[in-house]
Design an enzyme around this catalytic site. Structure first.
Site, PDB file in Angstrom:
ATOM      1  N   ASN A  13       0.884  -1.171   0.000  1.00  0.00           N
ATOM      2  CA  ASN A  13       0.000   0.000   0.000  1.00  0.00           C
ATOM      3  C   ASN A  13       0.917   1.216   0.000  1.00  0.00           C
ATOM      4  O   ASN A  13       1.498   1.554   1.026  1.00  0.00           O
ATOM      5  CB  ASN A  13      -0.888  -0.011   1.253  1.00  0.00           C
ATOM      6  CG  ASN A  13      -1.667   1.285   1.399  1.00  0.00           C
ATOM      7  OD1 ASN A  13      -1.830   2.029   0.428  1.00  0.00           O
ATOM      8  ND2 ASN A  13      -2.147   1.563   2.600  1.00  0.00           N
ATOM      9  N   LYS A  15       0.200   4.283  -0.320  1.00  0.00           N
ATOM     10  CA  LYS A  15      -0.399   5.497   0.263  1.00  0.00           C
ATOM     11  C   LYS A  15      -0.180   6.687  -0.682  1.00  0.00           C
ATOM     12  O   LYS A  15      -0.262   6.512  -1.885  1.00  0.00           O
ATOM     13  CB  LYS A  15       0.167   5.744   1.665  1.00  0.00           C
ATOM     14  CG  LYS A  15       0.159   4.475   2.529  1.00  0.00           C
ATOM     15  CD  LYS A  15       0.377   4.762   3.972  1.00  0.00           C
ATOM     16  CE  LYS A  15       0.565   3.463   4.730  1.00  0.00           C
ATOM     17  NZ  LYS A  15       0.234   3.576   6.132  1.00  0.00           N
ATOM     18  N   HIS A  98      -9.470   1.205   4.351  1.00  0.00           N
ATOM     19  CA  HIS A  98      -8.208   1.374   5.093  1.00  0.00           C
ATOM     20  C   HIS A  98      -8.445   2.332   6.265  1.00  0.00           C
ATOM     21  O   HIS A  98      -9.219   3.287   6.155  1.00  0.00           O
ATOM     22  CB  HIS A  98      -7.118   1.925   4.163  1.00  0.00           C
ATOM     23  CG  HIS A  98      -5.765   1.886   4.790  1.00  0.00           C
ATOM     24  ND1 HIS A  98      -5.331   2.862   5.660  1.00  0.00           N
ATOM     25  CD2 HIS A  98      -4.765   0.973   4.693  1.00  0.00           C
ATOM     26  CE1 HIS A  98      -4.107   2.546   6.065  1.00  0.00           C
ATOM     27  NE2 HIS A  98      -3.739   1.410   5.502  1.00  0.00           N
ATOM     28  N   GLU A 100      -6.805   4.702   7.380  1.00  0.00           N
ATOM     29  CA  GLU A 100      -6.546   6.130   7.091  1.00  0.00           C
ATOM     30  C   GLU A 100      -7.751   6.749   6.372  1.00  0.00           C
ATOM     31  O   GLU A 100      -8.048   7.932   6.551  1.00  0.00           O
ATOM     32  CB  GLU A 100      -5.241   6.278   6.285  1.00  0.00           C
ATOM     33  CG  GLU A 100      -4.036   6.020   7.183  1.00  0.00           C
ATOM     34  CD  GLU A 100      -2.788   5.531   6.475  1.00  0.00           C
ATOM     35  OE1 GLU A 100      -2.703   5.639   5.240  1.00  0.00           O
ATOM     36  OE2 GLU A 100      -1.889   5.022   7.170  1.00  0.00           O
ATOM     37  N   GLU A 170      -5.730  -5.029  10.359  1.00  0.00           N
ATOM     38  CA  GLU A 170      -4.742  -3.974  10.546  1.00  0.00           C
ATOM     39  C   GLU A 170      -5.039  -3.207  11.829  1.00  0.00           C
ATOM     40  O   GLU A 170      -5.844  -2.256  11.812  1.00  0.00           O
ATOM     41  CB  GLU A 170      -4.790  -3.007   9.363  1.00  0.00           C
ATOM     42  CG  GLU A 170      -4.418  -3.646   8.045  1.00  0.00           C
ATOM     43  CD  GLU A 170      -3.682  -2.668   7.152  1.00  0.00           C
ATOM     44  OE1 GLU A 170      -2.555  -2.990   6.749  1.00  0.00           O
ATOM     45  OE2 GLU A 170      -4.196  -1.577   6.897  1.00  0.00           O
ATOM     46  N   GLY A 176       2.065   2.278  10.534  1.00  0.00           N
ATOM     47  CA  GLY A 176       2.986   3.399  10.359  1.00  0.00           C
ATOM     48  C   GLY A 176       3.643   3.856  11.646  1.00  0.00           C
ATOM     49  O   GLY A 176       4.255   4.918  11.697  1.00  0.00           O
ATOM     50  N   SER A 216       3.081  -2.231  10.284  1.00  0.00           N
ATOM     51  CA  SER A 216       4.534  -2.233  10.495  1.00  0.00           C
ATOM     52  C   SER A 216       5.176  -3.596  10.223  1.00  0.00           C
ATOM     53  O   SER A 216       6.153  -3.971  10.875  1.00  0.00           O
ATOM     54  CB  SER A 216       4.884  -1.735  11.902  1.00  0.00           C
ATOM     55  OG  SER A 216       4.427  -0.395  12.069  1.00  0.00           O
ATOM     56  N   GLY A 238       4.860   1.178   4.712  1.00  0.00           N
ATOM     57  CA  GLY A 238       6.207   1.743   4.585  1.00  0.00           C
ATOM     58  C   GLY A 238       7.212   0.832   3.886  1.00  0.00           C
ATOM     59  O   GLY A 238       7.945   1.280   2.984  1.00  0.00           O
TER      60      GLY A 238
HETATM   61  C1  PEP Z   1      -0.844   0.035   5.775  1.00  0.00           C
HETATM   62  O1  PEP Z   1      -0.820   1.169   5.330  1.00  0.00           O
HETATM   63  O2  PEP Z   1      -1.772  -0.728   5.455  1.00  0.00           O
HETATM   64  C2  PEP Z   1       0.226  -0.397   6.655  1.00  0.00           C
HETATM   65  C3  PEP Z   1       0.160  -1.587   7.209  1.00  0.00           C
HETATM   66  O3  PEP Z   1       1.230   0.499   6.860  1.00  0.00           O
HETATM   67  P1  PEP Z   1       2.643   0.187   7.601  1.00  0.00           P
HETATM   68  O4  PEP Z   1       3.159  -1.107   7.050  1.00  0.00           O
HETATM   69  O5  PEP Z   1       3.513   1.354   7.227  1.00  0.00           O
HETATM   70  O6  PEP Z   1       2.363   0.105   9.053  1.00  0.00           O
END
Ligand code: PEP
Length: 255
Positions: A13, A15, A98, A100, A170, A176, A216, A238
């Site tokens: 992802n 973003k 998601h 966000e 998630e 993040g 993460s 990330g």
């Molecule tokens: C995500 O955006 O779905 C995600 C899991 O981000 P990160 O891996 O950066 O925590």
């Protein structure tokens, strides 16, 4: 429940990152590193990068997804992109709900349900995200939150249609932040999601559905998370922006 019955899916992802030129460059780096993957590999990219990503992935095992879609096919929805528009360009995956989008852009369980319906109606594979806030985990209501989010989103989705749904657990507190759920925490919630699918659709559907973990996940912790019996891949933020890290996660899922 038998892990062999389902294919692991590693989805990036991106973003709000990468211009079209940068997207082409990153995909060109990723392609040779993941060409022998034993799992499905998807990159979900910003809308403006979709064309470049589709062009860069022709003839490869890397699939392309969007990060959201609107539920109406067209109309007065300034700034939105429909599932039909995505399908028309050859996009095959889309992230739905998601955290966000839920936290910053007003997505609710009901709009998530409508977006999921549109994605499925347009033949897209949807990555449906569910997850609890830290306060909810601390209150001990994680399972209730996840069950409610999942149940509402899947309202009206048939067992056949469920084959085009991936669920990504998630935890919002892990996205993040560098704070990963422990492998046990991830597996516990992924298993609760699979148990809910069993209740709603039966054991065969529960055995088949891909339930990812996201939050993460990185090259260092992927192996332990992905070895869990109910973790069938990952949604990667990330670490999906670095070709070597993303490829290491794909390699971990391919074992
Ligand atoms: C995500 O955006 O779905 C995600 C899991 O981000 P990160 O891996 O950066 O925590």
């Amino acid at each position: 429940m038998n892990k062999q019955l389902r294919k692991a899916v590693i989805a990036g992802n991106w973003k709000m990152n990468k211009t079209p030129a940068q997207a082409t460059q990153l995909i060109n780096e990723i392609k040779p590193l993941v060409k022998d993957a034993g799992c499905d590999v998807v990159v979900c990219v910003p809308y403006i990068d979709l064309q470049a990503a589709l062009a860069a992935t022709v003839g490869t095992n890397v699939k392309v997804g969007a990060e959201n879609c609107h539920w109406e096919p067209s109309g007065a929805f300034t700034g939105e992109i429909s599932a039909e528009m995505l399908r028309s360009m050859g996009v095959t995956y889309v992230i739905i709900g998601h955290s966000e989008r839920r936290t910053y852009f007003g997505d609710t369980d009901l709009t998530v349900k409508k977006r999921l319906r549109a994605a499925i109606d347009n033949g897209l594979t949807a990555i449906l995200c569910v997850g609890e806030y830290l306060e909810q985990r601390e209150q001990g209501i994680t399972a209730e939150v996840i069950r409610t989010q999942t149940k509402i989103a899947l309202g009206g989705i048939s067992e056949k249609e469920l084959e085009k749904v991936i669920i990504a657990y998630e935890p919002v507190w892990a996205i993040g932040t560098g704070k990963t759920a422990t492998a046990e925490q991830a597996n516990e919630v992924n298993k609760a999601i699979r148990d809910l699918i069993c209740e709603l659709y039966g054991k065969a559907a529960a055995d088949k559905i891909t339930v990812q973990y996201g939050g993460s996940m990185n090259a260092g912790n992927a192996q332990e998370l992905l070895a869990q019996p109910d973790v069938d891949g990952g949604l990667i933020g990330g670490a999906s922006l670095k070709s070597a890290d993303f490829a290491a996660i794909v390699a971990a899922a391919s074992k």
